[in-house]
Design a protein around this motif. Sequence first.
Motif, mmCIF file in Angstrom:
data_model
loop_
_atom_site.group_PDB
_atom_site.id
_atom_site.type_symbol
_atom_site.label_atom_id
_atom_site.label_comp_id
_atom_site.label_asym_id
_atom_site.label_seq_id
_atom_site.Cartn_x
_atom_site.Cartn_y
_atom_site.Cartn_z
ATOM 1 N N LEU A 357 0.822 -1.201 0.000
ATOM 2 C CA LEU A 357 0.000 0.000 0.000
ATOM 3 C C LEU A 357 0.861 1.258 0.000
ATOM 4 C CD1 LEU A 357 -2.790 -0.937 2.582
ATOM 5 C CD2 LEU A 357 -2.901 -1.046 0.087
ATOM 6 N N ALA A 358 0.384 2.270 -0.716
ATOM 7 C CA ALA A 358 0.977 3.602 -0.688
ATOM 8 C C ALA A 358 -0.167 4.597 -0.532
ATOM 9 C CB ALA A 358 1.769 3.885 -1.962
ATOM 10 N N VAL A 359 -0.083 5.461 0.480
ATOM 11 C CA VAL A 359 -1.148 6.427 0.756
ATOM 12 C C VAL A 359 -0.613 7.831 0.517
ATOM 13 C CG1 VAL A 359 -2.781 7.322 2.453
ATOM 14 C CG2 VAL A 359 -2.168 4.884 2.471
ATOM 15 N N VAL A 360 -1.275 8.565 -0.376
ATOM 16 C CA VAL A 360 -0.972 9.982 -0.600
ATOM 17 C C VAL A 360 -1.908 10.787 0.288
ATOM 18 C CG1 VAL A 360 -0.983 11.864 -2.266
ATOM 19 C CG2 VAL A 360 -0.170 9.599 -2.955
ATOM 20 N N ALA A 361 -1.337 11.627 1.157
ATOM 21 C CA ALA A 361 -2.135 12.465 2.053
ATOM 22 C C ALA A 361 -2.138 13.889 1.527
ATOM 23 C CB ALA A 361 -1.577 12.415 3.469
ATOM 24 N N ILE A 362 -3.344 14.450 1.355
ATOM 25 C CA ILE A 362 -3.491 15.837 0.909
ATOM 26 C C ILE A 362 -4.135 16.611 2.051
ATOM 27 C CG2 ILE A 362 -4.539 17.371 -0.793
ATOM 28 C CD1 ILE A 362 -4.476 15.052 -2.772
ATOM 29 N N LEU A 363 -3.375 17.503 2.655
ATOM 30 C CA LEU A 363 -3.850 18.296 3.785
ATOM 31 C C LEU A 363 -4.840 19.356 3.296
ATOM 32 C CD1 LEU A 363 -0.331 18.740 5.391
ATOM 33 C CD2 LEU A 363 -2.119 17.170 6.176
ATOM 34 N N GLN A 399 -7.633 17.062 -9.997
ATOM 35 C CA GLN A 399 -8.100 18.356 -9.493
ATOM 36 C C GLN A 399 -7.806 18.531 -8.007
ATOM 37 O OE1 GLN A 399 -12.266 18.596 -10.354
ATOM 38 N NE2 GLN A 399 -11.993 18.664 -12.570
ATOM 39 N N LEU A 400 -7.615 17.431 -7.297
ATOM 40 C CA LEU A 400 -7.364 17.511 -5.859
ATOM 41 C C LEU A 400 -5.894 17.757 -5.543
ATOM 42 C CD1 LEU A 400 -8.929 17.275 -3.189
ATOM 43 C CD2 LEU A 400 -8.442 14.823 -3.190
ATOM 44 N N LEU A 401 -5.036 17.564 -6.519
ATOM 45 C CA LEU A 401 -3.601 17.702 -6.278
ATOM 46 C C LEU A 401 -3.182 19.172 -6.281
ATOM 47 C CD1 LEU A 401 -2.285 14.863 -8.636
ATOM 48 C CD2 LEU A 401 -2.600 14.757 -6.157
ATOM 49 N N TYR A 407 6.994 16.634 -1.114
ATOM 50 C CA TYR A 407 6.298 15.784 -0.149
ATOM 51 C C TYR A 407 7.233 15.310 0.950
ATOM 52 C CZ TYR A 407 8.419 11.936 -2.864
ATOM 53 O OH TYR A 407 9.302 11.091 -3.498
ATOM 54 N N TYR A 408 6.616 14.820 2.033
ATOM 55 C CA TYR A 408 7.302 14.094 3.103
ATOM 56 C C TYR A 408 7.005 12.608 2.891
ATOM 57 C CZ TYR A 408 6.644 18.718 5.281
ATOM 58 O OH TYR A 408 6.609 20.064 5.544
ATOM 59 N N THR A 409 7.938 11.748 3.312
ATOM 60 C CA THR A 409 7.694 10.318 3.183
ATOM 61 C C THR A 409 8.303 9.558 4.355
ATOM 62 O OG1 THR A 409 7.934 8.379 1.727
ATOM 63 C CG2 THR A 409 9.769 9.940 1.754
ATOM 64 N N TYR A 410 7.597 8.523 4.769
ATOM 65 C CA TYR A 410 8.068 7.647 5.849
ATOM 66 C C TYR A 410 7.287 6.338 5.768
ATOM 67 C CZ TYR A 410 3.778 8.495 8.558
ATOM 68 O OH TYR A 410 2.479 8.538 8.984
ATOM 69 N N MET A 411 7.732 5.331 6.481
ATOM 70 C CA MET A 411 7.034 4.046 6.534
ATOM 71 C C MET A 411 6.159 4.012 7.791
ATOM 72 S SD MET A 411 7.763 2.497 3.797
ATOM 73 C CE MET A 411 6.922 0.952 4.201
ATOM 74 N N GLY A 412 4.904 3.663 7.585
ATOM 75 C CA GLY A 412 3.972 3.651 8.700
ATOM 76 C C GLY A 412 2.950 2.536 8.586
ATOM 77 N N VAL A 423 3.147 0.352 5.313
ATOM 78 C CA VAL A 423 2.471 1.273 4.389
ATOM 79 C C VAL A 423 3.424 2.433 4.065
ATOM 80 C CG1 VAL A 423 0.514 2.824 4.070
ATOM 81 C CG2 VAL A 423 0.218 0.667 5.327
ATOM 82 N N LEU A 424 3.589 2.722 2.787
ATOM 83 C CA LEU A 424 4.399 3.852 2.346
ATOM 84 C C LEU A 424 3.544 5.110 2.379
ATOM 85 C CD1 LEU A 424 6.947 5.103 1.044
ATOM 86 C CD2 LEU A 424 5.994 4.440 -1.184
ATOM 87 N N TRP A 425 3.959 6.093 3.207
ATOM 88 C CA TRP A 425 3.206 7.337 3.327
ATOM 89 C C TRP A 425 3.883 8.440 2.519
ATOM 90 C CZ3 TRP A 425 -1.456 8.584 5.359
ATOM 91 C CH2 TRP A 425 -2.103 7.571 6.061
ATOM 92 N N LEU A 426 3.061 9.168 1.749
ATOM 93 C CA LEU A 426 3.512 10.279 0.912
ATOM 94 C C LEU A 426 2.612 11.466 1.237
ATOM 95 C CD1 LEU A 426 3.644 8.115 -2.332
ATOM 96 C CD2 LEU A 426 5.635 8.771 -0.964
ATOM 97 N N VAL A 427 3.098 12.377 2.073
ATOM 98 C CA VAL A 427 2.291 13.506 2.543
ATOM 99 C C VAL A 427 2.697 14.741 1.754
ATOM 100 C CG1 VAL A 427 1.629 14.900 4.546
ATOM 101 C CG2 VAL A 427 2.180 12.463 4.836
ATOM 102 N N LEU A 428 1.790 15.228 0.910
ATOM 103 C CA LEU A 428 2.101 16.408 0.094
ATOM 104 C C LEU A 428 2.219 17.640 0.993
ATOM 105 C CD1 LEU A 428 -0.113 15.875 -3.072
ATOM 106 C CD2 LEU A 428 2.190 15.059 -2.575
ATOM 107 N N ARG A 429 3.240 18.432 0.722
ATOM 108 C CA ARG A 429 3.584 19.531 1.623
ATOM 109 C C ARG A 429 2.616 20.709 1.494
ATOM 110 N NH1 ARG A 429 9.822 20.459 1.977
ATOM 111 N NH2 ARG A 429 9.591 21.171 -0.192
ATOM 112 N N GLN A 430 2.132 20.992 0.280
ATOM 113 C CA GLN A 430 1.257 22.147 0.073
ATOM 114 C C GLN A 430 -0.195 21.760 0.329
ATOM 115 O OE1 GLN A 430 1.483 23.903 -3.827
ATOM 116 N NE2 GLN A 430 -0.199 25.325 -3.460
#
Length: 465
Positions: A357-363, A399-401, A407-412, A423-430
Amino acid sequence: MHPHSRIIVTALIALAPSVAPAAWQVISSEPGKRIEIDRSSITRDERGRTVALGRIILEKPIIDPKTSSAYRIVQALSSYDCAARSYSTLKRSYFKEEGQLLREDEVKVQVDMPVRSGMLDDKLLREVCRPKAGGEAALAARRTADRVNEASGELRKANEALLQNDVRRANLQTPPQAAEKPEGESRRPQPAGPAASTAPMPRPVRQAPLARAEPGADAPRAGRAQPVVRPEPAGSARPARSAHWSYEGETAPEHWGSLKPEYALCASGMRQSPIDIRDGFRVDLEPIQFRYRPSEFRVVDNGHTVQVEVGGSSISLLGKSYDLVQFHFHRPAEERVDGKTFDMVAHLVHRSEDGRLAVVAILLEKGMEHPLIQTVWNNLPLEKGEYVMPPGLSIDLAQLLPAERSYYTYMGSLTTPPCSEGVLWLVLRQPQQISAEQLAIFARLYRHNARPIQPGFGRMIKESR
């Protein structure tokens, strides 16, 4: 007409392929609508997929925005992958009434949508993929019956052996005159005779019925005798049934690890999410390759969040591809960045071919209205667990990007039970913006559905520089 010509014409008519009349079968009937499938339309295409025609018949007509006319029947030609449990729509037809075509739409971008167990799509899939009666089906049915009969015979033998053991123990342990008496009643001498020396027979053990295989249940294997469940002694305590998880009370996040054995990682894991993202290594991270394209979608309120299922989109990173499966929302954002909190977050869940799994987080933070989120809110289901899949409407996750995609990334881990790690986490910075009204709508459904921050345990965090 010449006799020979009449014979030839008759033969040609007999040999010409006939169009089978529609054989509509009701799959589901609910207030306001009826779902049917045309069993005569079920065929196989050149890819080995099953193609079938289904339709929704509405009790009351609705206005078609494209033609400004009313229709009551929506007919869809769909392609089903029975092994992968997915389908894609090939064509939709709108009818004013039976046989009165209003318009047809060819689906240009065909996207496979996953089928969820227990939902209406699952009923359609089972009907479409059900094997037709024939030699192979009959042979399989006979084999299944033989296995069931064999298992039943072994189970009967096991019950008889247990019954005989109970009888032997009763004869050895129960004195002939040890009949139970209510407390305080004096014992009277028993009359001599055969009846006095006969121990009371134990109640026979009832034969347990063969368990049926249900989705997600541990079904007994055919051909193996299952153990007989004996009555528990009076006063014995049965374990309490595992409670479902939530975000508050006795099933809140701090109790998840003790609700079920499979949730143990929620309490004992060393790579849990979410975390407070800080003190990361600033390096040249490889850009995430987003291959998001418009697709059909369906919205469900699953009792924990609003979730949207999509298909046909993916990301690539470090030579590995992950397909977008669904996205959902949390309030407030579960992640923190250097201690800062955000109003909400959208988690875009992707899965690779090997199941990683890889999760992209959009704040999300309060600001302007977001059109894509408004599209989701416009199609919220009226009941929890129900799906809404708007016909003729697509959604484009691009459109959501944000425009800037560092991005920030870490294993969680997953942030909900069973809290699986890796799970590979990819948290977009903006962050992206969401209006106060849109925030308020979600808050009325879920005031708080965020897991608390978890310990980092010295995990490496990297961020784009």
